[in-house]
Design a protein around this motif. Structure first.
Motif, PDB file in Angstrom:
ATOM      1  N   THR A 252     -15.551  19.596 -62.041  1.00  0.00           N
ATOM      2  CA  THR A 252     -15.697  21.051 -62.039  1.00  0.00           C
ATOM      3  C   THR A 252     -17.024  21.493 -62.627  1.00  0.00           C
ATOM      4  OG1 THR A 252     -13.314  21.368 -62.234  1.00  0.00           O
ATOM      5  CG2 THR A 252     -14.706  23.225 -62.862  1.00  0.00           C
ATOM      6  N   ILE A 253     -17.653  22.429 -61.946  1.00  0.00           N
ATOM      7  CA  ILE A 253     -18.781  23.177 -62.503  1.00  0.00           C
ATOM      8  C   ILE A 253     -18.338  24.628 -62.532  1.00  0.00           C
ATOM      9  CG2 ILE A 253     -21.169  23.915 -62.214  1.00  0.00           C
ATOM     10  CD1 ILE A 253     -21.730  21.341 -60.719  1.00  0.00           C
ATOM     11  N   ASP A 254     -18.166  25.179 -63.739  1.00  0.00           N
ATOM     12  CA  ASP A 254     -17.704  26.557 -63.866  1.00  0.00           C
ATOM     13  C   ASP A 254     -18.879  27.509 -64.014  1.00  0.00           C
ATOM     14  OD1 ASP A 254     -14.884  27.053 -63.642  1.00  0.00           O
ATOM     15  OD2 ASP A 254     -14.602  25.713 -65.353  1.00  0.00           O
ATOM     16  N   TYR A 255     -18.799  28.613 -63.302  1.00  0.00           N
ATOM     17  CA  TYR A 255     -19.827  29.647 -63.351  1.00  0.00           C
ATOM     18  C   TYR A 255     -19.286  30.880 -64.072  1.00  0.00           C
ATOM     19  CZ  TYR A 255     -22.199  26.711 -59.914  1.00  0.00           C
ATOM     20  OH  TYR A 255     -22.804  25.658 -59.266  1.00  0.00           O
ATOM     21  N   SER A 256     -20.159  31.855 -64.306  1.00  0.00           N
ATOM     22  CA  SER A 256     -19.768  33.043 -65.069  1.00  0.00           C
ATOM     23  C   SER A 256     -19.012  34.062 -64.235  1.00  0.00           C
ATOM     24  CB  SER A 256     -21.015  33.712 -65.669  1.00  0.00           C
ATOM     25  OG  SER A 256     -21.907  34.120 -64.634  1.00  0.00           O
ATOM     26  N   GLY A 257     -18.944  33.844 -62.934  1.00  0.00           N
ATOM     27  CA  GLY A 257     -18.248  34.786 -62.074  1.00  0.00           C
ATOM     28  C   GLY A 257     -18.262  34.323 -60.636  1.00  0.00           C
ATOM     29  N   VAL A 258     -17.677  35.156 -59.766  1.00  0.00           N
ATOM     30  CA  VAL A 258     -17.548  34.787 -58.358  1.00  0.00           C
ATOM     31  C   VAL A 258     -18.908  34.726 -57.669  1.00  0.00           C
ATOM     32  CG1 VAL A 258     -16.607  35.506 -56.132  1.00  0.00           C
ATOM     33  CG2 VAL A 258     -15.207  35.682 -58.188  1.00  0.00           C
ATOM     34  N   GLY A 259     -19.801  35.684 -57.958  1.00  0.00           N
ATOM     35  CA  GLY A 259     -21.126  35.689 -57.330  1.00  0.00           C
ATOM     36  C   GLY A 259     -21.896  34.412 -57.585  1.00  0.00           C
ATOM     37  N   PRO A 260     -22.093  34.015 -58.848  1.00  0.00           N
ATOM     38  CA  PRO A 260     -22.773  32.749 -59.136  1.00  0.00           C
ATOM     39  C   PRO A 260     -22.034  31.547 -58.560  1.00  0.00           C
ATOM     40  CG  PRO A 260     -22.734  34.137 -61.090  1.00  0.00           C
ATOM     41  CD  PRO A 260     -21.848  34.802 -60.081  1.00  0.00           C
ATOM     42  N   MET A 261     -20.695  31.608 -58.542  1.00  0.00           N
ATOM     43  CA  MET A 261     -19.906  30.506 -57.976  1.00  0.00           C
ATOM     44  C   MET A 261     -20.240  30.307 -56.498  1.00  0.00           C
ATOM     45  SD  MET A 261     -15.738  30.333 -57.584  1.00  0.00           S
ATOM     46  CE  MET A 261     -15.670  31.413 -56.135  1.00  0.00           C
ATOM     47  N   ILE A 262     -20.313  31.392 -55.753  1.00  0.00           N
ATOM     48  CA  ILE A 262     -20.625  31.303 -54.326  1.00  0.00           C
ATOM     49  C   ILE A 262     -22.069  30.849 -54.120  1.00  0.00           C
ATOM     50  CG2 ILE A 262     -20.868  32.653 -52.205  1.00  0.00           C
ATOM     51  CD1 ILE A 262     -18.522  34.378 -53.220  1.00  0.00           C
ATOM     52  N   LEU A 263     -22.979  31.342 -54.958  1.00  0.00           N
ATOM     53  CA  LEU A 263     -24.382  30.923 -54.857  1.00  0.00           C
ATOM     54  C   LEU A 263     -24.512  29.422 -55.093  1.00  0.00           C
ATOM     55  CD1 LEU A 263     -27.309  31.763 -54.459  1.00  0.00           C
ATOM     56  CD2 LEU A 263     -27.443  32.248 -56.922  1.00  0.00           C
ATOM     57  N   GLY A 264     -23.781  28.887 -56.065  1.00  0.00           N
ATOM     58  CA  GLY A 264     -23.807  27.442 -56.322  1.00  0.00           C
ATOM     59  C   GLY A 264     -23.312  26.652 -55.130  1.00  0.00           C
ATOM     60  N   LEU A 265     -22.311  27.180 -54.448  1.00  0.00           N
ATOM     61  CA  LEU A 265     -21.793  26.510 -53.246  1.00  0.00           C
ATOM     62  C   LEU A 265     -22.820  26.555 -52.124  1.00  0.00           C
ATOM     63  CD1 LEU A 265     -19.306  25.115 -51.975  1.00  0.00           C
ATOM     64  CD2 LEU A 265     -18.511  27.388 -51.286  1.00  0.00           C
ATOM     65  N   LEU A 266     -23.465  27.698 -51.944  1.00  0.00           N
ATOM     66  CA  LEU A 266     -24.480  27.828 -50.901  1.00  0.00           C
ATOM     67  C   LEU A 266     -25.657  26.879 -51.145  1.00  0.00           C
ATOM     68  CD1 LEU A 266     -24.498  31.724 -50.522  1.00  0.00           C
ATOM     69  CD2 LEU A 266     -23.782  30.085 -48.773  1.00  0.00           C
ATOM     70  N   ARG A 267     -25.983  26.648 -52.391  1.00  0.00           N
ATOM     71  CA  ARG A 267     -27.093  25.758 -52.753  1.00  0.00           C
ATOM     72  C   ARG A 267     -26.704  24.287 -52.689  1.00  0.00           C
ATOM     73  NH1 ARG A 267     -29.315  28.852 -58.223  1.00  0.00           N
ATOM     74  NH2 ARG A 267     -30.563  30.458 -57.169  1.00  0.00           N
ATOM     75  N   ASP A 268     -25.443  24.008 -52.456  1.00  0.00           N
ATOM     76  CA  ASP A 268     -24.901  22.656 -52.435  1.00  0.00           C
ATOM     77  C   ASP A 268     -24.899  22.034 -53.827  1.00  0.00           C
ATOM     78  OD1 ASP A 268     -23.621  20.587 -50.980  1.00  0.00           O
ATOM     79  OD2 ASP A 268     -25.470  19.404 -50.989  1.00  0.00           O
ATOM     80  N   ASP A 269     -24.950  22.864 -54.865  1.00  0.00           N
ATOM     81  CA  ASP A 269     -24.718  22.344 -56.215  1.00  0.00           C
ATOM     82  C   ASP A 269     -23.249  21.934 -56.335  1.00  0.00           C
ATOM     83  OD1 ASP A 269     -27.339  22.931 -56.855  1.00  0.00           O
ATOM     84  OD2 ASP A 269     -26.847  24.908 -57.660  1.00  0.00           O
ATOM     85  N   THR A 270     -22.412  22.611 -55.578  1.00  0.00           N
ATOM     86  CA  THR A 270     -21.000  22.252 -55.471  1.00  0.00           C
ATOM     87  C   THR A 270     -20.662  22.120 -53.984  1.00  0.00           C
ATOM     88  OG1 THR A 270     -20.283  24.570 -55.451  1.00  0.00           O
ATOM     89  CG2 THR A 270     -20.400  23.463 -57.594  1.00  0.00           C
ATOM     90  N   GLN A 271     -19.585  21.426 -53.691  1.00  0.00           N
ATOM     91  CA  GLN A 271     -19.204  21.198 -52.295  1.00  0.00           C
ATOM     92  C   GLN A 271     -17.889  21.882 -51.913  1.00  0.00           C
ATOM     93  OE1 GLN A 271     -20.297  18.254 -54.301  1.00  0.00           O
ATOM     94  NE2 GLN A 271     -22.211  19.163 -53.591  1.00  0.00           N
ATOM     95  N   LEU A 272     -17.224  22.475 -52.872  1.00  0.00           N
ATOM     96  CA  LEU A 272     -15.936  23.107 -52.578  1.00  0.00           C
ATOM     97  C   LEU A 272     -15.675  24.227 -53.573  1.00  0.00           C
ATOM     98  CD1 LEU A 272     -13.300  22.889 -50.825  1.00  0.00           C
ATOM     99  CD2 LEU A 272     -12.361  21.460 -52.665  1.00  0.00           C
ATOM    100  N   SER A 273     -15.086  25.307 -53.070  1.00  0.00           N
ATOM    101  CA  SER A 273     -14.643  26.399 -53.930  1.00  0.00           C
ATOM    102  C   SER A 273     -13.375  27.001 -53.346  1.00  0.00           C
ATOM    103  CB  SER A 273     -15.713  27.492 -54.066  1.00  0.00           C
ATOM    104  OG  SER A 273     -16.702  27.142 -55.004  1.00  0.00           O
TER     105      SER A 273
END
Length: 336
Positions: A189-210
């Motif tokens: 898990t990589i936890d972000y401060s909110g939904v916006g940063p969470m989606i941005l991390g997924l778009l950047r491929d820092d994460t592969q699933l949300s």
């Protein structure tokens, strides 16, 4: 003696009649002139979350009915804990909380929590329900086009794939911990401060699933930047008819976390004020043209709910029992 009895009866009748005549005025006096100032609706997530979007859709309609400004204020962080603490500290009688299950989950995931979601908040109205979806990015989708393929991909390394959450106590992160092991999915898990940063991390491929509410990722799904893999519900989402349910995708038959948004008031808020707020939402939803317009703006990603303080309280308490049992029996997946 007869005269005295007659006089006494007449006097009692007049007293009762006088008291009865005052009842409507006393009842009226007990109904608060609320709101008497601007109403603040605190959202415990950042801009762009589904809860935030719904709050902002409702605000101008509530303003028109309450004849006072309605301000939506984002207090993101810690899975809704920061927003809840801010609401409880306001103590002005005009600060409400628009919360999701994340706020309830903090009771079981945050050991040093300074409030009790079950006793320090009054459930006023369950505003909407919404199913949530598993989403991946375009790069990962080239290697795993389905949820079943992503599960297999996650087993290719010791750490598994990276899952993007919105905070350790957030609905999305906790839901993942309840769903992953039964599916056989390995993740960190990589936890972000909110939904916006969470989606941005997924778009950047820092994460592969949300996991996300559909409305929060609709634009990215439409543009093919993100791909929906499965709907966490017993039926498919009308706006995503080709996306399977979790059971269809991987044969999962366990607990299905469903997200919602609801209005809460701090403990101690007068019952009469709670009733005023609840009646406002009831009247708002009873207006058929207005209701259809709101549901159209939800883009089929949520359902407006007819609720009440008593009904919402009952549902809230029952859900707390389900989550407590689910989390007590979970096994933590690979964590970072």
């Amino acid at each position: 003696m007869k005269f005295q009895n007659t006089y006494s009866s007449r006097r009692n009748f007049l007293l009762v009649a006088a008291a009865a005549s005052l009842l409507p005025h006393l009842a009226f006096a007990q109904v608060p002139a609320w709101p008497t100032q601007a109403v603040k609706i605190v959202v415990g997530t950042g801009p762009g979350s589904q809860t935030d979007m719904v709050a902002r859709l409702l605000a101008p309609r509530l303003e028109a009915m309450w004849k006072q400004p309605v301000i939506v204020e984002n207090k993101a962080g810690a899975g809704g804990i920061i927003g809840t603490e801010y609401t409880l500290a306001a103590n002005d009688g005009h600060t409400l909380l628009m919360a999701s299950p994340s706020m309830l989950l903090a009771k079981y995931t945050a050991p040093k929590l300074r409030f009790d979601p079950l006793t320090d908040l009054i459930p006023v109205y369950r505003v909407f329900n919404t199913p949530v979806v598993f989403v991946t990015n375009a790069k990962t989708a080239q290697r795993a086009k389905t949820m079943a393929e992503l599960v297999e991909l996650s087993k290719s390394t010791q750490q598994g794939i990276f899952f993007g959450g919105a905070g350790p106590a957030s609905f999305f992160t906790v839901s993942m911990s309840a769903l992953a092991n039964p599916m056989g999915l390995r993740y960190s898990t990589i936890d972000y401060s909110g939904v916006g940063p969470m989606i941005l991390g997924l778009l950047r491929d820092d994460t592969q699933l949300s996991i996300s509410g559909y409305l929060s990722v609709k634009g990215q799904i439409d543009s093919k930047e993100l791909h929906a893999l499965a709907v966490i519900d017993s039926t498919r989402l009308a706006r995503l008819p080709d996306v399977p349910t979790l059971e269809e995708a991987v044969g999962y038959k366990g607990f299905l976390p469903i997200s919602w948004g609801g209005i809460f008031a701090p403990k101690g808020t007068p019952t009469a004020v709670v009733d005023v707020i609840a009646r406002t939402f009831g009247a708002l939803y009873a207006d058929e043209p207005g209701r259809k317009l709101l549901e159209a703006r939800l883009a089929g990603a949520g359902t407006l709910v007819e609720s009440s303080p008593a009904q919402f309280s009952k549902e809230y308490e029952e859900e707390a029992i389900v989550w407590e049992k689910s989390l007590a029996g979970r096994e933590t997946a690979v964590s970072q």
